[in-house]
Design a protein around this motif. Structure first.
Motif, PDB file in Angstrom:
ATOM      1  N   SER A 244       0.919  -1.252   0.013  1.00 19.71           N
ATOM      2  CA  SER A 244      -0.005   0.082   0.141  1.00 19.71           C
ATOM      3  C   SER A 244       1.001   1.410  -0.164  1.00 19.71           C
ATOM      4  O   SER A 244       2.008   1.013   0.206  1.00 19.71           O
ATOM      5  CB  SER A 244      -1.025   0.185   1.261  1.00 19.71           C
ATOM      6  N   ALA A 245       0.422   2.569  -0.149  1.00 17.27           N
ATOM      7  CA  ALA A 245       1.074   3.780  -0.147  1.00 17.27           C
ATOM      8  C   ALA A 245       1.412   3.937   1.279  1.00 17.27           C
ATOM      9  O   ALA A 245       2.266   4.737   1.519  1.00 17.27           O
ATOM     10  CB  ALA A 245       0.385   4.825  -0.809  1.00 17.27           C
ATOM     11  N   THR A 246       0.192   3.478   2.326  1.00 16.29           N
ATOM     12  CA  THR A 246       0.424   3.505   3.496  1.00 16.29           C
ATOM     13  C   THR A 246       1.675   3.064   4.040  1.00 16.29           C
ATOM     14  O   THR A 246       2.536   3.539   4.792  1.00 16.29           O
ATOM     15  CB  THR A 246      -0.670   3.137   4.527  1.00 16.29           C
TER      16      THR A 246
ATOM     17  N   SER B 280      -6.103  16.277   3.738  1.00 13.22           N
ATOM     18  CA  SER B 280      -5.769  15.185   2.844  1.00 13.22           C
ATOM     19  C   SER B 280      -6.328  13.615   3.347  1.00 13.22           C
ATOM     20  O   SER B 280      -7.146  13.782   4.315  1.00 13.22           O
ATOM     21  CB  SER B 280      -3.985  14.826   2.780  1.00 13.22           C
ATOM     22  N   PHE B 281      -6.111  12.621   2.734  1.00 12.50           N
ATOM     23  CA  PHE B 281      -6.514  11.272   3.159  1.00 12.50           C
ATOM     24  C   PHE B 281      -5.858  11.302   4.600  1.00 12.50           C
ATOM     25  O   PHE B 281      -4.555  11.749   4.631  1.00 12.50           O
ATOM     26  CB  PHE B 281      -6.330  10.322   2.379  1.00 12.50           C
TER      27      PHE B 281
ATOM     28  N   ASP C 248       4.012  12.726  -0.953  1.00 15.30           N
ATOM     29  CA  ASP C 248       2.843  11.642  -0.737  1.00 15.30           C
ATOM     30  C   ASP C 248       1.886  11.868  -2.179  1.00 15.30           C
ATOM     31  O   ASP C 248       1.298  12.798  -2.523  1.00 15.30           O
ATOM     32  CB  ASP C 248       1.746  11.969   0.400  1.00 15.30           C
TER      33      ASP C 248
ATOM     34  N   ALA D 237       0.206   9.643  -3.539  1.00 14.16           N
ATOM     35  CA  ALA D 237      -0.595   8.349  -3.649  1.00 14.16           C
ATOM     36  C   ALA D 237      -1.612   8.844  -4.973  1.00 14.16           C
ATOM     37  O   ALA D 237      -2.138   7.826  -5.227  1.00 14.16           O
ATOM     38  CB  ALA D 237      -1.316   8.404  -2.238  1.00 14.16           C
ATOM     39  N   GLN D 238      -2.160  10.055  -4.988  1.00 17.52           N
ATOM     40  CA  GLN D 238      -3.147  10.329  -5.926  1.00 17.52           C
ATOM     41  C   GLN D 238      -2.488  10.893  -7.118  1.00 17.52           C
ATOM     42  O   GLN D 238      -3.242  11.340  -8.261  1.00 17.52           O
ATOM     43  CB  GLN D 238      -3.730  11.429  -5.307  1.00 17.52           C
TER      44      GLN D 238
ATOM     45  N   SER E  91       0.071   5.183  -4.558  1.00 14.06           N
ATOM     46  CA  SER E  91      -0.918   4.370  -4.165  1.00 14.06           C
ATOM     47  C   SER E  91      -1.499   3.597  -5.586  1.00 14.06           C
ATOM     48  O   SER E  91      -1.864   4.222  -6.487  1.00 14.06           O
ATOM     49  CB  SER E  91      -1.978   4.820  -3.494  1.00 14.06           C
TER      50      SER E  91
ATOM     51  N   LYS F 245      -7.594   4.536  -7.414  1.00 16.71           N
ATOM     52  CA  LYS F 245      -6.556   5.512  -8.114  1.00 16.71           C
ATOM     53  C   LYS F 245      -6.474   5.429  -9.610  1.00 16.71           C
ATOM     54  O   LYS F 245      -7.278   4.307 -10.067  1.00 16.71           O
ATOM     55  CB  LYS F 245      -5.052   4.948  -7.354  1.00 16.71           C
TER      56      LYS F 245
ATOM     57  N   TYR G  12     -11.675  15.702   1.284  1.00 15.08           N
ATOM     58  CA  TYR G  12     -11.761  15.059   2.653  1.00 15.08           C
ATOM     59  C   TYR G  12     -12.147  15.839   3.826  1.00 15.08           C
ATOM     60  O   TYR G  12     -11.682  17.103   3.652  1.00 15.08           O
ATOM     61  CB  TYR G  12     -10.193  14.505   3.013  1.00 15.08           C
TER      62      TYR G  12
HETATM   63  C1  LIG Z   1      -2.937  11.302  -0.195  1.00 14.34           C
HETATM   64  C2  LIG Z   1      -2.919   9.892   0.336  1.00 14.34           C
HETATM   65  N1  LIG Z   1      -2.191   9.410   0.849  1.00 14.34           N
HETATM   66  C3  LIG Z   1      -1.894   8.076   1.399  1.00 14.34           C
HETATM   67  C4  LIG Z   1      -2.773   7.184   0.930  1.00 14.34           C
HETATM   68  C5  LIG Z   1      -3.022   5.759   1.274  1.00 14.34           C
HETATM   69  O1  LIG Z   1      -2.882   4.926   0.221  1.00 14.34           O
HETATM   70  P1  LIG Z   1      -3.176   3.313   0.438  1.00 14.34           P
HETATM   71  O2  LIG Z   1      -4.541   3.182   0.495  1.00 14.34           O
HETATM   72  O3  LIG Z   1      -2.557   2.589  -0.928  1.00 14.34           O
HETATM   73  O4  LIG Z   1      -2.435   2.945   1.618  1.00 14.34           O
HETATM   74  C6  LIG Z   1      -3.916   7.757  -0.056  1.00 14.34           C
HETATM   75  C7  LIG Z   1      -5.072   6.727  -0.115  1.00 14.34           C
HETATM   76  O5  LIG Z   1      -6.312   7.091  -0.471  1.00 14.34           O
HETATM   77  C8  LIG Z   1      -4.236   9.018  -0.218  1.00 14.34           C
HETATM   78  O6  LIG Z   1      -5.110   9.482  -0.868  1.00 14.34           O
END
Ligand SMILES: Cc1ncc(COP(=O)(O)O)c(C=O)c1O
Length: 374
Positions: free
Chosen positions: A56-58, A82-83, A154, A156-157, A178, A183, A315
């Motif tokens: 995951s991006a997390t 942000s998320f 980050d 991710a998007q 991500s 995505k 968000y």
């Molecule tokens: C800005 C941002 N950072 C991090 C994440 C985390 O990504 P992942 O769901 O792949 O862990 C997201 C996921 O929506 C995101 O939008």
């Protein structure tokens, strides 16, 4: 009436076939497909970077923070909207997220406010490329240079987003993507880091898989903690096909977003998202002036749903979540992030939508925010 969701992954026969091949190969977790995806991502992003894939991006963001040695006593600057993963990963490594407000139009961190947030504890700046629009990177890297800080983007998007004519991720600093199903390309769940520093990349590999390192004879040692963040080959195989389609997906997203911008330009009570060169249009989020409409967001969403239009809310301001209020943030501290959190509405945007779909959403939105609507 068929429902138009706010997002939908675009998966075809090739992805199905690639999954079948991996499932029948006898090796289904991380292996040759993950390696091939890393090479393909590095080649796609350009700039001579390397890529490492994650589940995951997390995980990718956490691994970057751990690999950079960010931990207790450190502060990391993040946008207030942000998320929530963007701030949570900082907490995960024991550091403190320090929030900076965002811009109403770009929805990205206000680079001109970041300087004030830097102090002796600051270790890194983590800009987000919100909805696929590159953040204002030049002043952020300039500040990082002046103060000796790391920048971890980050993104991710933002797979496929460009900044100053180069793909986001091509600058060699750690940049995290991500591949979640919402995505612009997906591996179901998954993520990646691009970077160039070989020692940093090696630390990422160890953190990704139990801290394991091997000598030339294959003997195993563990000198530091590592987690379990690897991306299986089944997911990687899907990613390889998706990556080959990404530029096509993003071009279609740009066409649809341009139509939205054109069609909604004169609709009252909306703040439209900023456009910009290299935007990959991961989402199309408008802000609705709720006071002017006399409606609540759930009322507007219900009206849209009645017309077959699904919406999202990307968000809320992270600073208003209990976890981050407990860290000393209060309502009113980040007025733009809070306003976006109250007013934002994500409209449907995905590559298989038609022009007629966009027109339908625009008509439905215009009706739904007018007080006369049923
Ligand atoms: C800005 C941002 N950072 C991090 C994440 C985390 O990504 P992942 O769901 O792949 O862990 C997201 C996921 O929506 C995101 O939008």
């Amino acid at each position: 009436m068929s429902m138009l969701p706010f997002t939908r992954p675009t998966l075809g026969e090739e992805e199905l076939q690639s999954v079948r091949e991996v499932l029948e190969s006898g090796w289904i977790t991380t292996g040759p497909k993950a390696k091939a995806l890393e090479e393909a991502i590095a080649a796609y992003v350009g700039g001579g970077v390397q890529a490492r894939v994650f589940n995951s991006a997390t995980s990718a963001l956490e691994a970057c923070l751990f690999a950079a040695g960010v931990g207790p006593g450190d502060e990391v600057i993040v946008p207030a909207m942000s998320f929530v993963a963007t701030a949570n990963v900082v907490v995960r490594v024991g550091a403190r997220p320090v929030f900076v407000d965002v811009d109403l139009n770009s929805r990205n961190i206000r680079a001109d406010r970041v300087g004030k947030a830097i102090n002796s504890r600051t270790r890194a700046i983590m800009p987000v490329h919100f909805a696929g629009l590159a953040a204002d990177l030049d002043p952020l890297y300039a500040l990082a240079g002046q103060h000796g800080l790391l920048v971890i983007e980050d993104a991710a998007q933002a797979i496929g987003t460009e900044h100053a004519g180069h793909k986001v991720g091509a600058n060699g600093n750690p940049v995290c993507f991500s591949f979640h199903p919402n995505k612009n390309m997906t591996t179901i769940e998954g993520g990646a880091v691009t970077a160039t520093d070989p020692a940093f990349l090696q630390r990422l590999e160890r953190i990704r898989f139990h801290g394991i390192e091997r000598d030339a004879d294959g003997n195993m040692d563990v000198k530091a903690w590592g987690g379990k963040m690897n991306l299986p080959d089944v997911n990687s195989a899907i990613g390889l096909i998706q990556l080959s389609k990404l530029d096509g997906f993003n071009a279609r997203r740009r066409e649809l977003a341009s139509r939205y911008l054109q069609r909604l330009a004169n609709v009252p009570h909306l703040v439209l998202p900023a456009d910009g060169p290299g935007h990959s249009w991961h989402m199309f989020c408008v802000c609705v002036d709720l006071n002017a409409t006399g409606l609540t967001r759930p009322q507007i969403q219900a009206r849209l749903e009645k017309q077959g239009v699904g919406t999202g809310t990307h968000y809320p301001a992270m600073t208003l979540f209990s976890l981050y209020r407990d860290l000393g943030n209060a309502p009113g501290d980040f007025p733009v992030a809070e306003r976006i959190g109250r007013e934002t509405l994500t409209l449907p945007l995905f590559p298989t939508m038609t022009e007629a779909d966009v027109d339908h959403v625009c008509d439905a939105l215009q009706q739904s925010i007018s007080s006369e609507a049923a």
